[in-house]
Design a protein around this motif. Structure first.
Motif, short mmCIF file in Angstrom:
data_model
loop_
_atom_site.label_atom_id
_atom_site.label_comp_id
_atom_site.label_asym_id
_atom_site.label_seq_id
_atom_site.Cartn_x
_atom_site.Cartn_y
_atom_site.Cartn_z
N LEU A 94 -4.52 6.87 1.59
CA LEU A 94 -4.15 5.73 0.76
C LEU A 94 -4.19 6.16 -0.69
O LEU A 94 -5.20 6.68 -1.17
CB LEU A 94 -5.11 4.57 1.00
N LEU B 68 -3.47 0.40 -3.61
CA LEU B 68 -3.10 -0.88 -3.04
C LEU B 68 -2.73 -1.81 -4.19
O LEU B 68 -3.53 -2.01 -5.11
CB LEU B 68 -4.25 -1.47 -2.24
N THR C 20 -3.68 13.41 7.65
CA THR C 20 -3.44 12.02 7.99
C THR C 20 -2.89 11.28 6.79
O THR C 20 -2.67 11.86 5.74
CB THR C 20 -4.74 11.35 8.46
N PHE C 21 -2.69 10.02 6.97
CA PHE C 21 -2.27 9.20 5.86
C PHE C 21 -3.43 9.01 4.89
O PHE C 21 -4.52 8.60 5.28
CB PHE C 21 -1.84 7.80 6.35
N ALA D 152 0.85 -1.19 0.00
CA ALA D 152 0.00 0.00 0.00
C ALA D 152 0.88 1.23 0.00
O ALA D 152 1.86 1.30 0.74
CB ALA D 152 -0.90 0.00 1.23
N PHE E 4 5.94 -0.88 7.57
CA PHE E 4 6.14 0.36 6.86
C PHE E 4 7.61 0.63 6.56
O PHE E 4 8.49 0.30 7.36
CB PHE E 4 5.61 1.53 7.69
N LEU F 34 4.68 7.00 2.07
CA LEU F 34 5.01 5.78 2.81
C LEU F 34 4.54 4.56 2.05
O LEU F 34 3.45 4.56 1.48
CB LEU F 34 4.32 5.77 4.16
N TYR G 154 1.00 5.28 0.64
CA TYR G 154 0.27 6.35 1.32
C TYR G 154 0.98 7.67 1.12
O TYR G 154 2.18 7.73 0.89
CB TYR G 154 0.24 6.09 2.83
N LEU H 86 5.00 13.36 2.87
CA LEU H 86 5.74 12.15 3.17
C LEU H 86 5.00 10.97 2.53
O LEU H 86 3.83 10.76 2.79
CB LEU H 86 5.82 11.94 4.69
N GLN I 51 1.22 11.35 3.31
CA GLN I 51 0.88 12.19 4.45
C GLN I 51 1.21 13.62 4.07
O GLN I 51 2.37 14.02 4.10
CB GLN I 51 1.64 11.77 5.70
#
Lengths: 115, 115
Positions: B46, B49, B43-44, B34, B106, B93, B36, B91, B38
């Motif tokens: 998505l 996936l 928040t994170f 996944a 992560f 991730l 992500y 960011l 930020q």
């Protein structure tokens, strides 16, 4: 739709006091996995707790949480806050549905522990 | 143990250029990855996936044309941010998971700054 709610954006505590970070969720799936991730500055988020079992307490590194499906909650608790607990905490919901997997994070709660 | 290495850790790029980031899973087979983002103060989110042997599923507001992802085997995934602009700052991730329900591991994140 599916969602995770963390009501507090910032929690400030004095060292030694108990910690409780709220997490509630909404999903149509009956068997979700709930996770708490902790994110320290300049590090990668790492798993703190996880659970998919109703009413079973799970513990790690002094933190604990119990998944309550009746109230759709997975609150994070600790009996006594430490300075080193200061970090961002994310509650996350993961489920595996027919239409594909889903991973949803809450907005995060910044825990600030003061001396 | 299971680890995810993500690189580069930081990139500064000019507006309109592209940035590629990579994730390497070590110690487990990353069946699903996944990605992500930020964004500052958020928040994170998505992005998508990716599951080996399945189509990559992008979330609303994210497209393959903007964030092409490659997941060629069970240990590696990459994502590119094409034509990056200010709103792409943040960011990024990657979180990788082995087969079956369970936690995400992560990477440390790739911080993108766009000038």
């Amino acid at each position: 739709g599916d969602s995770v709610t963390q009501t507090e954006g910032l929690v400030t505590l004095t060292e030694g006091l108990p910690v409780m970070l709220n997490c509630t969720y909404q999903t149509i799936y009956s068997n979700p996995f709930l996770f708490w991730y902790v994110h320290y500055l300049n590090e990668s988020p790492r798993l703190l707790l996880k659970s998919s079992t109703d009413n079973k307490r799970t513990e790690h590194q002094g933190f604990h949480a119990t998944l309550h499906k009746s109230s759709s909650s997975f609150h994070l608790q600790k009996s006594s806050a430490q300075l080193s607990d200061s970090a961002l905490y994310y509650c996350a919901l993961i489920f595996y549905g027919g239409s594909g997997n889903k991973l949803i994070f809450g907005t995060g709660t910044l825990l600030s522990v003061k001396p | 143990g299971a680890l995810v290495y993500q690189y580069p850790r930081r990139t500064i790029c000019k507006s309109g250029t592209s940035m590629r980031m990579e994730c390497q899973a070590v110690g487990f087979q990353a069946t699903s990855v996944a990605w992500y983002r930020q964004s500052p103060q958020k928040t994170f989110e998505l992005i998508a996936l990716s599951t080996v042997n399945s189509a990559i599923k992008y979330e609303q507001n994210f497209t393959q044309e903007k964030f092409p992802i490659s997941h060629p085997n069970l240990s590696f995934s990459s994502m590119t941010v094409l034509n990056a602009y200010l709103e792409d700052r943040g960011l990024y991730l990657c979180g990788a998971r082995a087969t079956g329900p369970g936690q995400l591991y992560f990477g440390e994140g790739s911080k993108l700054t766009v000038l």
